[in-house]
Structure formats: structure tokens, C-alpha cells
Design a protein around this motif. Sequence first.
Motif, PDB file in Angstrom:
ATOM      1  N   HIS A  54       0.841  -1.183   0.000  1.00 26.72           N
ATOM      2  CA  HIS A  54       0.000   0.000   0.000  1.00 26.72           C
ATOM      3  C   HIS A  54       0.884   1.244   0.000  1.00 26.72           C
ATOM      4  O   HIS A  54       1.786   1.358   0.815  1.00 26.72           O
ATOM      5  CB  HIS A  54      -0.895   0.003   1.244  1.00 26.72           C
ATOM      6  CG  HIS A  54      -1.754   1.207   1.339  1.00 26.72           C
ATOM      7  ND1 HIS A  54      -2.992   1.267   0.756  1.00 26.72           N
ATOM      8  CD2 HIS A  54      -1.561   2.400   1.929  1.00 26.72           C
ATOM      9  CE1 HIS A  54      -3.521   2.453   0.994  1.00 26.72           C
ATOM     10  NE2 HIS A  54      -2.668   3.155   1.704  1.00 26.72           N
ATOM     11  N   VAL A  55       0.632   2.127  -0.931  1.00 27.52           N
ATOM     12  CA  VAL A  55       1.340   3.396  -0.986  1.00 27.52           C
ATOM     13  C   VAL A  55       0.307   4.485  -1.205  1.00 27.52           C
ATOM     14  O   VAL A  55      -0.563   4.362  -2.069  1.00 27.52           O
ATOM     15  CB  VAL A  55       2.365   3.424  -2.145  1.00 27.52           C
ATOM     16  CG1 VAL A  55       3.021   4.785  -2.247  1.00 27.52           C
ATOM     17  CG2 VAL A  55       3.407   2.348  -1.972  1.00 27.52           C
ATOM     18  N   SER A  56       0.376   5.544  -0.421  1.00 25.39           N
ATOM     19  CA  SER A  56      -0.531   6.670  -0.590  1.00 25.39           C
ATOM     20  C   SER A  56       0.255   7.821  -1.202  1.00 25.39           C
ATOM     21  O   SER A  56       1.357   8.137  -0.750  1.00 25.39           O
ATOM     22  CB  SER A  56      -1.105   7.102   0.760  1.00 25.39           C
ATOM     23  OG  SER A  56      -1.893   6.068   1.299  1.00 25.39           O
ATOM     24  N   VAL A  57      -0.300   8.423  -2.237  1.00 24.60           N
ATOM     25  CA  VAL A  57       0.353   9.544  -2.899  1.00 24.60           C
ATOM     26  C   VAL A  57      -0.657  10.667  -3.041  1.00 24.60           C
ATOM     27  O   VAL A  57      -1.756  10.469  -3.558  1.00 24.60           O
ATOM     28  CB  VAL A  57       0.884   9.142  -4.296  1.00 24.60           C
ATOM     29  CG1 VAL A  57       1.555  10.324  -4.972  1.00 24.60           C
ATOM     30  CG2 VAL A  57       1.842   7.970  -4.192  1.00 24.60           C
ATOM     31  N   PHE A  58      -0.272  11.842  -2.572  1.00 22.41           N
ATOM     32  CA  PHE A  58      -1.069  13.039  -2.763  1.00 22.41           C
ATOM     33  C   PHE A  58      -0.396  13.849  -3.858  1.00 22.41           C
ATOM     34  O   PHE A  58       0.834  13.885  -3.936  1.00 22.41           O
ATOM     35  CB  PHE A  58      -1.124  13.871  -1.478  1.00 22.41           C
ATOM     36  CG  PHE A  58      -1.791  13.177  -0.330  1.00 22.41           C
ATOM     37  CD1 PHE A  58      -3.173  13.156  -0.229  1.00 22.41           C
ATOM     38  CD2 PHE A  58      -1.041  12.549   0.649  1.00 22.41           C
ATOM     39  CE1 PHE A  58      -3.795  12.518   0.829  1.00 22.41           C
ATOM     40  CE2 PHE A  58      -1.652  11.905   1.709  1.00 22.41           C
ATOM     41  CZ  PHE A  58      -3.030  11.890   1.798  1.00 22.41           C
ATOM     42  N   GLY A  59      -1.170  14.507  -4.704  1.00 23.95           N
ATOM     43  CA  GLY A  59      -0.563  15.277  -5.766  1.00 23.95           C
ATOM     44  C   GLY A  59      -1.426  16.439  -6.213  1.00 23.95           C
ATOM     45  O   GLY A  59      -2.629  16.458  -5.988  1.00 23.95           O
ATOM     46  N   ALA A  60      -0.741  17.408  -6.822  1.00 27.88           N
ATOM     47  CA  ALA A  60      -1.427  18.577  -7.384  1.00 27.88           C
ATOM     48  C   ALA A  60      -0.733  18.949  -8.684  1.00 27.88           C
ATOM     49  O   ALA A  60       0.475  18.769  -8.824  1.00 27.88           O
ATOM     50  CB  ALA A  60      -1.362  19.744  -6.405  1.00 27.88           C
ATOM     51  N   VAL A  61      -1.508  19.464  -9.623  1.00 29.73           N
ATOM     52  CA  VAL A  61      -0.980  19.896 -10.916  1.00 29.73           C
ATOM     53  C   VAL A  61      -1.379  21.348 -11.143  1.00 29.73           C
ATOM     54  O   VAL A  61      -2.544  21.706 -11.010  1.00 29.73           O
ATOM     55  CB  VAL A  61      -1.542  19.031 -12.069  1.00 29.73           C
ATOM     56  CG1 VAL A  61      -1.023  19.524 -13.410  1.00 29.73           C
ATOM     57  CG2 VAL A  61      -1.210  17.578 -11.868  1.00 29.73           C
ATOM     58  N   ASN A  62      -0.399  22.173 -11.479  1.00 27.49           N
ATOM     59  CA  ASN A  62      -0.665  23.552 -11.847  1.00 27.49           C
ATOM     60  C   ASN A  62      -1.160  23.541 -13.286  1.00 27.49           C
ATOM     61  O   ASN A  62      -0.417  23.194 -14.200  1.00 27.49           O
ATOM     62  CB  ASN A  62       0.620  24.376 -11.719  1.00 27.49           C
ATOM     63  CG  ASN A  62       0.414  25.837 -12.024  1.00 27.49           C
ATOM     64  OD1 ASN A  62      -0.411  26.205 -12.855  1.00 27.49           O
ATOM     65  ND2 ASN A  62       1.167  26.687 -11.357  1.00 27.49           N
ATOM     66  N   VAL A  63      -2.414  23.906 -13.501  1.00 27.19           N
ATOM     67  CA  VAL A  63      -3.001  23.836 -14.840  1.00 27.19           C
ATOM     68  C   VAL A  63      -2.426  24.881 -15.788  1.00 27.19           C
ATOM     69  O   VAL A  63      -2.575  24.766 -17.005  1.00 27.19           O
ATOM     70  CB  VAL A  63      -4.544  23.951 -14.800  1.00 27.19           C
ATOM     71  CG1 VAL A  63      -5.144  22.784 -14.047  1.00 27.19           C
ATOM     72  CG2 VAL A  63      -4.978  25.276 -14.207  1.00 27.19           C
ATOM     73  N   LEU A  64      -1.750  25.888 -15.255  1.00 27.20           N
ATOM     74  CA  LEU A  64      -1.184  26.929 -16.113  1.00 27.20           C
ATOM     75  C   LEU A  64       0.139  26.517 -16.749  1.00 27.20           C
ATOM     76  O   LEU A  64       0.443  26.912 -17.867  1.00 27.20           O
ATOM     77  CB  LEU A  64      -0.988  28.222 -15.314  1.00 27.20           C
ATOM     78  CG  LEU A  64      -2.261  28.829 -14.728  1.00 27.20           C
ATOM     79  CD1 LEU A  64      -1.928  30.048 -13.888  1.00 27.20           C
ATOM     80  CD2 LEU A  64      -3.244  29.172 -15.831  1.00 27.20           C
ATOM     81  N   ASN A  65       0.954  25.715 -16.003  1.00 33.04           N
ATOM     82  CA  ASN A  65       2.274  25.372 -16.538  1.00 33.04           C
ATOM     83  C   ASN A  65       2.623  23.879 -16.447  1.00 33.04           C
ATOM     84  O   ASN A  65       3.715  23.482 -16.834  1.00 33.04           O
ATOM     85  CB  ASN A  65       3.364  26.200 -15.852  1.00 33.04           C
ATOM     86  CG  ASN A  65       3.468  25.920 -14.368  1.00 33.04           C
ATOM     87  OD1 ASN A  65       2.931  24.957 -13.859  1.00 33.04           O
ATOM     88  ND2 ASN A  65       4.183  26.788 -13.665  1.00 33.04           N
TER      89      ASN A  65
END
Length: 69
Positions: free
Chosen positions: A22-33
Motif C-alpha cells: 500500500h502506498v498513498s500519494v497526494f498530488g497537485a498539478v498547476n493547470v497553467l504550466n
Amino acid sequence: MRATWSEAGRQKQVPTYGHHAHVSVFGAVNVLNGDTVLHRAVAANATTFLDFLKILKKHYAVMQQTIAR
């Protein structure tokens, strides 16, 4: 795997760490770049999510300081 995304036409590679790992990954993507921020955690819970938000806040504070110069 609960949820994932990948670029159209490219298969997402997910490393495994053994049987029933089990691995938990949180992520975010900047939609501008397209900039991404990822945080791997031992569990997905309120504490690790808040840790991710702190990392995200710090990441964008550094970016804001760079832009302001």
C-alpha cells in the motif's frame, strides 16, 4: 488503486512494493504550466493530507518569491 490519471496515450507506471503493498500519494498539478507536486505517505489520513497541504503551500510560497524578484 483507487484513482489515477495520466497523459493521453501514455500508460501510468505505478511501482509496487510487494504483495498487497500500500502506498498513498497526494498530488497537485498547476493547470497553467503543468508543474506537479507529489507527496508519498504511509497512509492516506487527515494528518498526511495536512502534511501535503503544508508542502504545497511551501512550494508555491517559494514560486511566488521567485516571481516577485
